[in-house]
Structures are given as C-alpha cells and as structure tokens.
Design an enzyme around this catalytic site. Structure first.
Site, mmCIF file in Angstrom:
data_model
loop_
_atom_site.group_PDB
_atom_site.id
_atom_site.type_symbol
_atom_site.label_atom_id
_atom_site.label_comp_id
_atom_site.label_asym_id
_atom_site.label_seq_id
_atom_site.Cartn_x
_atom_site.Cartn_y
_atom_site.Cartn_z
ATOM 1 N N ARG A 76 0.905 -1.261 -0.123
ATOM 2 C CA ARG A 76 0.052 -0.080 -0.112
ATOM 3 C C ARG A 76 0.717 1.118 0.011
ATOM 4 O O ARG A 76 2.217 1.001 0.284
ATOM 5 C CB ARG A 76 -1.082 -0.138 1.332
ATOM 6 C CG ARG A 76 -0.303 -0.515 2.534
ATOM 7 C CD ARG A 76 -0.622 0.323 3.712
ATOM 8 N NE ARG A 76 -0.499 1.885 3.764
ATOM 9 C CZ ARG A 76 0.672 2.339 3.831
ATOM 10 N NH1 ARG A 76 1.794 1.911 4.007
ATOM 11 N NH2 ARG A 76 0.919 3.853 3.580
ATOM 12 N N GLY A 77 0.236 2.279 -0.251
ATOM 13 C CA GLY A 77 1.027 3.583 -0.433
ATOM 14 C C GLY A 77 1.191 3.799 -1.536
ATOM 15 O O GLY A 77 1.448 2.787 -2.602
ATOM 16 N N ALA A 78 0.824 5.259 -2.255
ATOM 17 C CA ALA A 78 0.809 5.536 -3.477
ATOM 18 C C ALA A 78 1.828 5.101 -4.274
ATOM 19 O O ALA A 78 1.857 4.277 -5.669
ATOM 20 C CB ALA A 78 0.416 7.271 -3.869
ATOM 21 N N ASP B 55 -2.031 10.930 -2.644
ATOM 22 C CA ASP B 55 -2.321 9.871 -3.448
ATOM 23 C C ASP B 55 -2.496 10.606 -4.899
ATOM 24 O O ASP B 55 -2.520 9.649 -5.928
ATOM 25 C CB ASP B 55 -3.424 8.969 -3.051
ATOM 26 C CG ASP B 55 -2.954 8.292 -2.017
ATOM 27 O OD1 ASP B 55 -2.857 8.670 -0.978
ATOM 28 O OD2 ASP B 55 -2.714 7.148 -2.153
ATOM 29 N N ASN C 211 -5.709 12.537 -0.329
ATOM 30 C CA ASN C 211 -4.691 11.665 0.623
ATOM 31 C C ASN C 211 -5.641 10.872 1.635
ATOM 32 O O ASN C 211 -6.907 11.056 1.480
ATOM 33 C CB ASN C 211 -3.709 12.565 1.504
ATOM 34 C CG ASN C 211 -2.621 11.757 1.801
ATOM 35 O OD1 ASN C 211 -2.043 10.856 1.361
ATOM 36 N ND2 ASN C 211 -2.256 11.931 3.324
ATOM 37 N N LYS C 212 -4.987 10.286 2.449
ATOM 38 C CA LYS C 212 -5.776 9.297 3.503
ATOM 39 C C LYS C 212 -6.804 10.078 4.407
ATOM 40 O O LYS C 212 -6.797 11.204 4.585
ATOM 41 C CB LYS C 212 -4.689 8.724 4.467
ATOM 42 C CG LYS C 212 -5.186 7.836 5.531
ATOM 43 C CD LYS C 212 -6.051 6.813 5.040
ATOM 44 C CE LYS C 212 -5.492 5.812 4.139
ATOM 45 N NZ LYS C 212 -6.374 5.032 3.248
HETATM 46 O O1 MRU Z 1 -4.806 3.182 2.037
HETATM 47 P P1 MRU Z 1 -3.147 3.437 1.770
HETATM 48 O O2 MRU Z 1 -2.412 3.090 3.140
HETATM 49 O O3 MRU Z 1 -2.657 3.110 0.536
HETATM 50 O O4 MRU Z 1 -3.220 5.137 1.683
HETATM 51 C C1 MRU Z 1 -1.962 5.703 1.898
HETATM 52 C C2 MRU Z 1 -1.699 7.164 1.877
HETATM 53 O O5 MRU Z 1 -2.740 7.858 1.771
HETATM 54 C C3 MRU Z 1 -0.432 7.713 1.872
HETATM 55 O O6 MRU Z 1 -0.393 8.918 2.769
HETATM 56 C C4 MRU Z 1 -0.403 8.297 0.634
HETATM 57 O O7 MRU Z 1 -0.320 7.005 -0.423
HETATM 58 C C5 MRU Z 1 1.464 8.846 0.134
HETATM 59 S S1 MRU Z 1 2.242 7.549 0.527
HETATM 60 C C6 MRU Z 1 3.854 7.801 0.201
#
Ligand code: MRU
Length: 356
Positions: free
Chosen positions: A60-62, A247, A257-258
């Site tokens: 996970r994470g963009a 994201d 973002n989250k």
């Molecule tokens: O649902 P996730 O855990 O994939 O969400 C991730 C986020 O929102 C992060 O803050 C974002 O992807 C930036 S990661 C470098």
C-alpha cells in the site's frame, strides 16, 4: 521554487526497510496487514496475485502500488511468446486492466502502467529486457526522488520544531526512505525536528501499526496520538508543521490523501500550523483539474466494526468508509516534489512547475 542546502544523511541508518523485492522470478511484498508483530513477505508469481495484493493492502502507499504494478506487468508477460513488444502488449492488456482496477485513487498506479505500456509498445525482440529495465527504473527513480524531497522539505523546517504526520508515507509506502516520512527522517537527522507525532489513522491504523514501527527501526521515537487529538495537540503549540503524503495532486494543487488529512489541514490553518504535502512528480495528475473530479475509494464498512478482528461496534449498524479525502489547495502551504518546492500552490504555480 527554491533550492535547499542539502546536509548529508546517513541512509544506512535512516533507510533500512524495503517493502518490495524483485527476485528475477517473483515479487516479494512485505505483508503490511500483519505488521508490526509479524514481518513476513508474500510471494507473487503472477500479475493477478499482485493485483490482489494491491487490493487487499498487502502492499500500500501510492508510490509502492505503482512500483508493484510495474513488476506485475513483468509477471503478466511470463507465459507470453511474442516476437515484439506490441504483440506482447496486446496479449497482456486484460491483465493490465485488472492491475489498474485494483485501487482507484492513487494516480501512481495508472501512471506506472502507462509507462510500462509505452515502452512495451515500441520495444523490439528484446522486449522482455526492456520491460524489466523499466520496472527497475520506476523503483530506482522513486527512491532517488524521495531522498531529494527529504532534503527539500527539511530545509523548510526551523530547528527544534515539532511535526505531526498522518497515515504511513515511509519506506513501507515507497521504494524506500518515504515522502513525508522522508522529510521527517531528514529533518530529524539535521536536528530540525525535535518531536514527531503520528496520528493513529483509523480505521486501518497505518499510523499506529506502520509509521510508529518504521520510525522505531531508525531509532526515532514518535509519540502516537488518537486522530481525534490533533486539534488539541496543535492548540498546545507543540507542532509547527503537519507533513503528509499524497495519492493524487490535481492541476490546481488540490490533494487527495488518506481520510483525515482534510480535517488536519483545516485545524492546522486555524492554529497557525504550516501544512506540507510531499509526493513525487508521479503523484501529480495535471489531467484532473481539481479535487472534486477524483474518484474516492470506499472500502468494506466492516473495517469500522472492530479492531484486530474483535468486534467493537454494535451489531447490525450501517457504516460509511471512504478511505481518502481531498484537501483544497488553499489550505496547503507547500507542495514538495523532487522538482522543487511550490509554496502556496494554485493552478498557475502548478502549471509553471509541471506544464500542461
Ligand atoms: O490506503 P493507503 O494506506 O494506501 O493510503 C496511503 C496514503 O494515503 C499515503 O499517505 C499516500 O499514499 C502517500 S504514501 C507515500
């Protein structure tokens, strides 16, 4: 855009976790559903396994899901026998569609797949090598971008500051070092940051389970706070910057973002706390004019009904579980990408930095 003074950072100390490992035959993904108490890699040998791993948040994470999808593209070609890249591309298109559909909000996924498609479409008989080189380049460029953004973002922070972060934006969410967490790592290394507060990030607890653990690996001791404590914390004067990842960053600077990021930005502005977004250029989407055009992923409401498999909510209730929100650009003081710092982002500043 400004250019920072880059102090040397000991990456052996501050960059040890790798969530994505390519073995040449398979993709190994650090299972983020099981952290922090179990450190275990899931092995994917085909592209559908990668799509499922992205959907289930194993990875996970963009930026990380973009990199995983790039290697997923390589795996999709394993059984393909084609004379050139264009024929191989036609054969794997359904698999690429499934990878693309695995999560909607982070633009890095579609960006990485578009890049893999582009090189494959024009590759000759050596298309396998070309494709594998491109996946590796996507990962290598992300790591380099993160290290550069770390220096750029840290340069904005006055020595002795307190910062708050949200979700997990570290090595776990990228090829390594992290975006917002990269700035925090660099800021701690340069003694600009004296205290790090990490929000829990309900319901999936990326902050409590992942960020707290990841910072611990570096010898950085974060203070965990409930998401609901953020405004109270800012009012106390202990935080000078909120630093988050992204994201998707739109053409006018609006940032997805989250879930919970938007309310942090509102609280930060109210309390005179600065708000920084850190993301590589691969997260910038100049084709989406503003945040109201972003598809916001909604996940299983069951994620809200309990913690660690134990039900905490009353039975037979409804829940709504959007997992991202959009922070309007007016609430953002700085967007940091590897191309530089955009202060007070808007459509003009974004166009000047990214064209389009
Ligand atoms: O649902 P996730 O855990 O994939 O969400 C991730 C986020 O929102 C992060 O803050 C974002 O992807 C930036 S990661 C470098």
């Amino acid at each position: 855009m400004n250019t920072p003074a880059t102090n040397a950072i000991d990456y052996d100390r501050y960059d040890r976790i790798r969530p994505i490992r390519w073995t040449g035959e398979a993709l190994e993904l650090l299972d983020q559903r099981k952290l922090p108490f179990t450190v275990e890699y899931v092995i994917c040998t085909d592209s559908d396994a990668v799509a499922e791993a992205i959907h289930s948040l194993t990875v996970r994470g963009a930026p990380a899901i973009g990199i995983a999808a790039a290697w997923g593209t390589v795996l999709a070609t394993r059984a393909v026998d084609a004379p050139d890249g264009a024929s191989a591309l036609a054969a794997i298109e359904p698999a690429l569609q499934r990878l693309n559909a695995s999560r909607p909000t982070a633009v890095n996924l579609a960006w990485a797949l578009a890049r893999m498609r582009r090189v494959l479409a024009t590759a000759g008989a050596d298309w396998r090598e070309v494709l594998e080189r491109e996946a590796q380049a996507i990962a290598d460029e992300d790591l380099a971008a993160n290290r550069h953004m770390g220096a750029l973002g840290a340069a904005l922070i006055a020595p002795g500051s307190g910062v708050m972060t949200h979700c997990n934006t570290g090595s776990l969410a990228t090829a390594g070092f992290g975006t917002a967490l990269g700035v925090i790592r660099a800021g701690v290394a340069q003694e600009r940051i004296a205290h790090v507060f990490a929000g829990e990030t309900r319901p999936w607890l990326q902050g409590a389970r992942l960020t707290a653990w990841e910072l611990q690996q570096d010898g950085i001791a974060p203070t965990l706070v409930a998401d609901a404590a953020a405004s109270h914390l800012m009012k106390s004067g202990q935080v000078q910057w909120v630093i988050v990842g992204a994201d998707r960053i739109c053409a006018n600077g609006d940032t997805a973002n989250k879930i919970g990021t938007y309310q942090l930005a509102i609280a930060a502005r109210h309390h005179g706390v600065k708000f920084m977004v850190v993301a590589p250029a691969s997260t910038v989407d100049m084709d989406t004019p503003s945040g109201d055009r972003i598809e916001i992923e909604e996940r299983d409401p069951g994620e809200l009904f309990g913690v660690g498999g134990v039900r905490t909510a009353a039975n037979e209730i409804a829940a709504w579980n959007p997992v991202f929100d959009v922070t309007p650009h007016e609430l953002i003081d700085a967007i940091v990408t590897e191309r530089g710092v955009i202060e007070r982002p808007d459509a003009d500043a974004m166009r000047a930095a990214f064209g389009g």
